[in-house]
Design a protein around this motif. Structure first.
Motif, PDB file in Angstrom:
ATOM      1  N   ASP A 161       0.822  -1.200   0.000  1.00 29.00           N
ATOM      2  CA  ASP A 161       0.000   0.000   0.000  1.00 29.00           C
ATOM      3  C   ASP A 161       0.858   1.254   0.000  1.00 29.00           C
ATOM      4  N   LEU A 162       1.956   1.231   0.731  1.00 31.87           N
ATOM      5  CA  LEU A 162       2.861   2.363   0.779  1.00 31.87           C
ATOM      6  C   LEU A 162       3.539   2.578  -0.574  1.00 31.87           C
ATOM      7  N   VAL A 186       4.837   9.627  -5.679  1.00 30.82           N
ATOM      8  CA  VAL A 186       6.175  10.016  -5.236  1.00 30.82           C
ATOM      9  C   VAL A 186       6.130  11.319  -4.429  1.00 30.82           C
ATOM     10  N   GLY A 187       5.349  12.287  -4.867  1.00 28.11           N
ATOM     11  CA  GLY A 187       5.249  13.556  -4.144  1.00 28.11           C
ATOM     12  C   GLY A 187       4.759  13.375  -2.719  1.00 28.11           C
ATOM     13  N   LEU A 188       3.810  12.479  -2.533  1.00 27.60           N
ATOM     14  CA  LEU A 188       3.286  12.213  -1.196  1.00 27.60           C
ATOM     15  C   LEU A 188       4.332  11.506  -0.331  1.00 27.60           C
ATOM     16  N   LEU A 221       5.874  12.952   3.109  1.00 29.07           N
ATOM     17  CA  LEU A 221       5.879  12.124   4.306  1.00 29.07           C
ATOM     18  C   LEU A 221       7.287  12.031   4.889  1.00 29.07           C
ATOM     19  N   GLY A 222       8.284  11.889   4.028  1.00 30.80           N
ATOM     20  CA  GLY A 222       9.674  11.854   4.485  1.00 30.80           C
ATOM     21  C   GLY A 222      10.085  13.158   5.142  1.00 30.80           C
TER      22      GLY A 222
END
Length: 113
Positions: A7-8, A13-15, A19-20
């Motif tokens: 799911d991750l 990629v932007g999300l 998150l990072g």
């Protein structure tokens, strides 16, 4: 493969980048708040008390550290005091030697600093 990891991996990629960044900001705030908590004397700790603030910092993720840093700053402004530690004697002596060296090389300063 673990279903949670799949799911991750499906996230854009932007999300994932956002998150990072959020994780890095959270970790930085946690470290800064814990250092400030450890360096603040008991007599200068904002209410309620030292151990409640530690629990808030550790368990409220971003909000706990931000709340502690704001309360700590507000208390310092309210009573007109600073929580910064005084300059250690060794650092003062090193600064004086540096000033003396500058004066020796370039002459006495006119501004008196």
């Amino acid at each position: 493969m673990n279903p949670d990891l799949a799911d991750l991996a499906d996230l854009p990629v932007g999300l994932l980048v956002a998150l990072g960044v959020l994780v890095v900001v959270e970790m930085a705030l946690l470290v800064i708040a814990l250092l400030a908590w450890a360096r603040t004397p008991e007599t200068h700790m904002p209410p309620p008390n030292r151990w409640v603030w530690l629990a808030l910092i550790l368990f409220l993720q971003i909000l706990g550290p931000v709340a502690f840093l704001i309360a700590r700053r507000g208390r310092a402004r309210a009573v007109g005091e600073s929580y910064d530690e005084p300059t250690p004697p060794a650092r003062r002596a090193a600064r004086q030697r540096a000033d003396d060296t500058v004066d020796l090389l370039y002459g006495d300063r006119e501004d008196g600093k």
